[in-house]
Design an enzyme around this catalytic site. Structure first.
Site, PDB file in Angstrom:
ATOM      1  N   SER A  15      26.153  17.332 125.884  1.00 29.01           N
ATOM      2  CA  SER A  15      25.623  18.184 126.956  1.00 29.01           C
ATOM      3  C   SER A  15      24.291  17.615 127.453  1.00 29.01           C
ATOM      4  O   SER A  15      23.798  16.620 126.926  1.00 29.01           O
ATOM      5  CB  SER A  15      25.454  19.612 126.446  1.00 29.01           C
ATOM      6  OG  SER A  15      24.562  19.609 125.368  1.00 29.01           O
ATOM      7  N   CYS A 384       6.009  38.003 139.623  1.00 27.65           N
ATOM      8  CA  CYS A 384       6.803  39.094 139.063  1.00 27.65           C
ATOM      9  C   CYS A 384       6.060  39.758 137.900  1.00 27.65           C
ATOM     10  O   CYS A 384       5.113  40.505 138.126  1.00 27.65           O
ATOM     11  CB  CYS A 384       8.195  38.602 138.695  1.00 27.65           C
ATOM     12  SG  CYS A 384       9.377  39.938 138.711  1.00 27.65           S
ATOM     13  N   GLU A 408       7.469  49.427 130.481  1.00 28.67           N
ATOM     14  CA  GLU A 408       8.318  48.462 129.767  1.00 28.67           C
ATOM     15  C   GLU A 408       7.738  48.187 128.375  1.00 28.67           C
ATOM     16  O   GLU A 408       8.459  47.860 127.442  1.00 28.67           O
ATOM     17  CB  GLU A 408       8.409  47.149 130.573  1.00 28.67           C
ATOM     18  CG  GLU A 408       9.286  46.080 129.933  1.00 28.67           C
ATOM     19  CD  GLU A 408       9.380  44.778 130.733  1.00 28.67           C
ATOM     20  OE1 GLU A 408       8.723  44.643 131.780  1.00 28.67           O
ATOM     21  OE2 GLU A 408      10.121  43.875 130.283  1.00 28.67           O
ATOM     22  N   HIS A 520      10.134  36.222 143.342  1.00 31.64           N
ATOM     23  CA  HIS A 520      10.105  34.861 142.789  1.00 31.64           C
ATOM     24  C   HIS A 520      10.146  33.837 143.925  1.00 31.64           C
ATOM     25  O   HIS A 520      11.229  33.414 144.323  1.00 31.64           O
ATOM     26  CB  HIS A 520      11.304  34.638 141.863  1.00 31.64           C
ATOM     27  CG  HIS A 520      11.224  35.396 140.590  1.00 31.64           C
ATOM     28  ND1 HIS A 520      10.652  34.876 139.450  1.00 31.64           N
ATOM     29  CD2 HIS A 520      11.621  36.644 140.263  1.00 31.64           C
ATOM     30  CE1 HIS A 520      10.719  35.768 138.473  1.00 31.64           C
ATOM     31  NE2 HIS A 520      11.301  36.850 138.945  1.00 31.64           N
ATOM     32  N   GLU A 522       9.576  30.803 143.859  1.00 34.03           N
ATOM     33  CA  GLU A 522      10.066  29.490 143.418  1.00 34.03           C
ATOM     34  C   GLU A 522      11.544  29.276 143.731  1.00 34.03           C
ATOM     35  O   GLU A 522      11.990  28.148 143.900  1.00 34.03           O
ATOM     36  CB  GLU A 522       9.784  29.280 141.921  1.00 34.03           C
ATOM     37  CG  GLU A 522      10.575  30.142 140.951  1.00 34.03           C
ATOM     38  CD  GLU A 522       9.944  31.500 140.653  1.00 34.03           C
ATOM     39  OE1 GLU A 522       9.171  31.999 141.487  1.00 34.03           O
ATOM     40  OE2 GLU A 522      10.241  32.074 139.574  1.00 34.03           O
TER      41      GLU A 522
HETATM   42  N1  GLN Z   1       9.863  42.506 133.030  1.00 33.15           N
HETATM   43  C1  GLN Z   1       9.450  42.836 134.348  1.00 33.15           C
HETATM   44  C2  GLN Z   1      10.431  43.777 135.048  1.00 33.15           C
HETATM   45  O1  GLN Z   1      11.540  43.942 134.606  1.00 33.15           O
HETATM   46  C3  GLN Z   1       9.244  41.568 135.179  1.00 33.15           C
HETATM   47  C4  GLN Z   1      10.482  40.781 135.367  1.00 33.15           C
HETATM   48  C5  GLN Z   1      10.226  39.371 135.840  1.00 33.15           C
HETATM   49  O2  GLN Z   1       9.131  38.856 135.701  1.00 33.15           O
HETATM   50  N2  GLN Z   1      11.236  38.726 136.374  1.00 33.15           N
HETATM   51  O3  GLN Z   1      10.109  44.353 136.050  1.00 33.15           O
END
Ligand code: GLN
Length: 544
Positions: A15, A384, A408, A520, A522
């Site tokens: 791989s 994020c 969270e 995101h 990116e």
């Molecule tokens: N854990 C965070 C959420 O669920 C951020 C998620 C992330 O950075 N992609 O909102």
């Protein structure tokens, strides 16, 4: 229009040889010859999608515009071809079984025995050929390595497609590895012979061997591979290791990979010449990446930094923006969980990025790194989770809400970041999620619009009023309860959902470059059109 010509990319020997990159690069040169190309991936594992997989197991989860959580190889396809992937370009065995079994429970098979052949294989074939009137070529990467038990149904499906569509409508490209062994550096063909044998056992004779190797392939080695593996010597193509992955399509073309593909499909390469414009653009791209005028340090302060593939798109987005600005970025990967002395870990940084992530581990250290970036005026991008933690840091240390946190990570806190179902008041029309939902497939996923505030830094960077960016998260900033407190600290909420309920971008005007984004960026960066946020960050870090 005729149905698409089908190319199947399989991998042998081991791989991590870069099948995804190979498929993406082949797609790019076929496009450069004027063909329309779609690239898909079939992954043989039993997860329904990679959404619940640890990044350490499978690298980054790449999110498509239409909200599919898919394999990072789809990121390569997008970056090399510029075509946005969609949920129908990715399938796992798990998904196929799950769909078939739920149909079986509904009695849709009318009493017949449900079997791998034809039911599973038919689903895989349908996936490969979906919309096959829309493209000249559909390239399908078969995940895993030939010889894996779980890959057999996929190999069987592509074997059947050859039989159904014919030799000149289908092509088997097998990516393999030629090791250089011992002090003499002798090139060995035996591993490839064995992996071709495994393919033959599945009824597939490869048409072309793409040979990863650290050294140029000797002609006698090509001859030996051709003889033992039953291919033309011209169809043994060298895929040499590169330091700059954007060289791969150009190298393939030099090795005449695309010409051999055209010939296989009875297309005259002279009638489908490579666009000069394309060649110039890719050559300039590789030159600018290879010849930087300045080096800067960017610290990525995250949780999964021990495997760079966990942040694949982020790394590539930095490379694109760095290339555009003639800068070399030295990425310092910093493990937030293990960091004992944050200041010494990040003091060399010209910019700090706190990327996306899940779970509490390392978050307090990330908050300390953000505080450092804010107070010491180091350019900072929070992505994020990074944006959520930036909000927490500012509310704790500037607004004095000491117990500001995300639900969270803590149930007993000022619920600054929380599920929308936990908010008091209206959530608009957007889907509500709660803690009791399944983990898989319960996030805000895919592309959402974001309105940029007039006069903001974000607006200046993007140069647009309304942008669309990709999301992958469950939690949101509780704007209705804490928006005012945040703005009182001098932080600007410069990007919001069009209905104004969700916070998409925050920035600190009184800082050289401090931006947090709930999405995101990116995922959308392409080598030939780098993302404006990364370009702006790198220019600031390089003091241009
Ligand atoms: N854990 C965070 C959420 O669920 C951020 C998620 C992330 O950075 N992609 O909102």
């Amino acid at each position: 229009m005729n149905n698409s010509k089908l190319i199947f990319v399989t991998g042998g020997v081991m791989s991590s040889l870069g099948k995804g990159l190979a498929a993406a690069s082949l797609g790019a040169i076929l496009q450069a010859r004027g063909f329309s190309v779609c690239i898909r991936k079939f992954d043989p594992y039993l997860n329904i999608d990679p959404g619940t997989l640890s990044p350490y197991q499978h690298g980054e989860v790449f999110v498509t515009n239409d909200g599919a959580e898919s394999d990072l190889d789809l990121g390569h396809y997008e970056r090399y071809t510029g075509r946005d992937a969609c949920s129908s370009d990715y399938l796992t065995t798990g998904r196929v079984y799950s769909d078939i079994l739920s149909r079986e429970r509904k009695g849709e098979y009318l009493g017949s025995t449900v079997q791998v052949i034809p039911h599973i294989t038919d689903e895989i074939k349908r996936f490969i050929k979906k919309n096959d009137e829309d493209f000249d070529f559909i390239i399908t990467e078969v995940g895993g390595t030939v010889g894996d038990i779980e890959g057999l149904p996929a190999l069987e499906a592509v074997r059947q497609l050859r039989n159904e569509q014919g030799y000149h409508q289908t092509m088997f490209v097998h990516l393999t590895y030629i090791p250089n062994v011992f002090i003499t550096g002798e090139q060995k063909t035996k591993p490839t012979q064995h992996s071709v044998k495994a393919l033959l056992q599945a009824g597939i004779q490869p048409d072309l061997l793409l040979c990863r190797s650290s050294q140029p392939l000797h002609e006698n080695i090509k001859g030996k591979l051709a003889l033992f593996c039953n291919v033309h010597q011209e169809d043994v193509i060298a895929a040499l290791d590169v330091t700059n992955i954007y060289r791969v399509p150009l190298n393939y073309s030099i090795e005449k990979f695309d010409e051999r593909v055209c010939k296989h499909f009875l297309l005259n390469p002279l009638e489908h010449k490579i666009s000069e414009n394309w060649l110039k653009k890719w050559e300039n791209l590789t030159k600018s990446i290879d010849n930087p005028t300045k080096t800067i340090n960017i610290v990525i302060f995250g949780k999964y930094v021990d495997l760079e593939d966990s942040y694949k798109s982020l790394k590539e987005a930095i490379t694109h923006a760095a290339g555009e600005n003639g800068v070399k970025v030295n990425i310092i990967w910093c493990n937030a969980e293990k960091s004992k002395d944050i200041v010494s870990d990040i003091k060399e940084a010209d910019a700090i990025i706190v990327p996306g992530g899940f779970g509490v581990r390392g978050t307090e250290n990330m908050i300390k790194a953000i505080q450092y970036a804010r107070e010491k005026k180091v350019p900072f991008l929070g992505i994020c989770l990074g944006m959520q933690l930036a909000v927490i840091e500012i509310l704790r240390n500037v607004a004095g809400i000491k117990n500001a946190h995300s639900t969270e990570f803590s149930a007993d806190c000022a619920k600054v970041i929380s599920l929308m179902s936990e908010w008091i008041g209206s959530c608009g029309n957007i889907e509500k999620r709660s803690k009791t939902d399944n983990i898989g497939g319960t996030m805000r996923l895919g592309e959402y619009p974001c309105k940029l505030q007039e006069g903001s830094f974000a607006k200046q960077i993007y140069g647009e009023d309304l942008i669309n960016e990709r999301h992958r998260h469950r939690y949101e900033f509780n704007l209705s309860e804490f928006g005012e407190a945040l703005e009182k600290t001098g932080t600007r909420i410069s990007g919001r959902s069009p209905d104004e309920t969700l916070t998409e971008i925050i920035e600190i005007p009184d800082h050289p470059w401090f931006v947090g984004v709930q999405f995101h960026p990116e995922f959308k960066s392409k080598p030939l059109s780098p993302h404006p946020l990364f370009c702006s960050l790198i220019r600031k870090a390089a003091k241009f």
